[in-house]
Design a protein around this motif. Structure first.
Motif, short mmCIF file in Angstrom:
data_model
loop_
_atom_site.label_atom_id
_atom_site.label_comp_id
_atom_site.label_asym_id
_atom_site.label_seq_id
_atom_site.Cartn_x
_atom_site.Cartn_y
_atom_site.Cartn_z
N LEU A 9 53.75 -42.24 80.95
CA LEU A 9 55.01 -42.00 80.24
C LEU A 9 55.56 -43.31 79.68
N PRO A 10 56.41 -43.21 78.66
CA PRO A 10 57.07 -44.41 78.15
C PRO A 10 57.95 -45.05 79.23
N SER A 11 58.18 -46.33 79.11
CA SER A 11 58.92 -47.05 80.15
C SER A 11 60.33 -46.50 80.36
N ALA A 12 60.98 -46.02 79.31
CA ALA A 12 62.34 -45.46 79.47
C ALA A 12 62.30 -44.22 80.36
N LYS A 13 61.29 -43.37 80.20
CA LYS A 13 61.15 -42.18 81.04
C LYS A 13 60.81 -42.58 82.48
N ARG A 14 59.98 -43.59 82.63
CA ARG A 14 59.64 -44.06 83.99
C ARG A 14 60.90 -44.56 84.69
N GLN A 17 63.96 -43.57 84.17
CA GLN A 17 64.77 -42.40 84.51
C GLN A 17 64.23 -41.70 85.75
N ILE A 18 62.93 -41.52 85.82
CA ILE A 18 62.31 -40.87 86.98
C ILE A 18 62.54 -41.71 88.22
N ASN A 19 62.42 -43.00 88.09
CA ASN A 19 62.65 -43.91 89.21
C ASN A 19 64.09 -43.81 89.70
N LEU A 20 65.02 -43.71 88.78
CA LEU A 20 66.43 -43.57 89.14
C LEU A 20 66.67 -42.25 89.88
N VAL A 21 66.09 -41.16 89.38
CA VAL A 21 66.21 -39.85 90.05
C VAL A 21 65.65 -39.93 91.46
N ALA A 22 64.46 -40.51 91.59
CA ALA A 22 63.83 -40.61 92.91
C ALA A 22 64.67 -41.48 93.84
N SER A 23 65.21 -42.57 93.33
CA SER A 23 66.06 -43.45 94.15
C SER A 23 67.32 -42.73 94.61
#
Length: 176
Positions: free
Chosen positions: A89-94, A96-102
């Motif tokens: 995925l593009p870095s912006a999506k990564r 966002q996913i990292n933020l959700v997981a955190s």
């Protein structure tokens, strides 16, 4: 008091300063906890991120997963598939996913966002399904967005694997 001496701080000013310091400390602690327990690090799921996404998969895919060792094998493969998806995925999506997981990995933010104090790996499948249902039906934006994100990642990743189709009763695409 003499003309050159300052007056003591007013109670409103003291309250404001104490409140500002308290908010800063709490915000720093939550932010530090989210950084410490982020979902991915250098393209790999962290232990905290794996707990989140494995727990969500247990809730979203519960009816389709077999029991026992086979279930663990499928969930382990799902975690690997999720890492591959994440890394493509593009870095912006990564981010966002990292933020959700955190957000979902840390007990205080998880509780504030979705009402689950128990960690994902300690929660039962029924508890996780109940939390996911409440996120989906919530009148608030944050739980709705979190539900949409984790459910979409889980289903996209799981159902894109032809080896999982037989678990759902889907025979695969028809020959033309």
């Amino acid at each position: 008091m003499s003309a050159g001496q300052d007056s003591p701080a007013s109670p409103k000013r003291r309250w404001f300063l104490k409140t500002a310091v308290a908010i800063g400390v709490v915000g720093g602690a939550l932010g530090g906890g989210m950084w410490w327990n982020r979902g991915f690090d250098k393209g790999r799921l962290t232990p905290a991120g794996e707990k989140v996404f494995r727990g969500v998969a247990r809730g979203v895919l519960a009816q389709m997963l077999p029991a026992g060792v086979e279930r663990d094998r499928i969930l382990n493969e799902h975690m690997q598939d999720l890492e591959r998806l994440y890394n493509n995925l593009p870095s912006a999506k990564r981010d966002q996913i990292n933020l959700v997981a955190s957000l979902l990995a840390n007990a205080p933010t998880r509780y504030l966002a979705v009402g689950l104090w128990t960690s994902w790996d300690e929660a039962s499948d029924e508890q996780i399904q109940q939390v996911l249902r409440s996120m989906q039906m919530s009148e608030h934006l944050v739980p709705n967005v979190l539900f949409s994100a984790v459910r979409a990642l889980t289903t996209l990743c799981f159902f894109s694997q032809p080896t999982h189709w037989n678990l759902t009763g889907y025979p695969g695409p028809m020959s033309i």
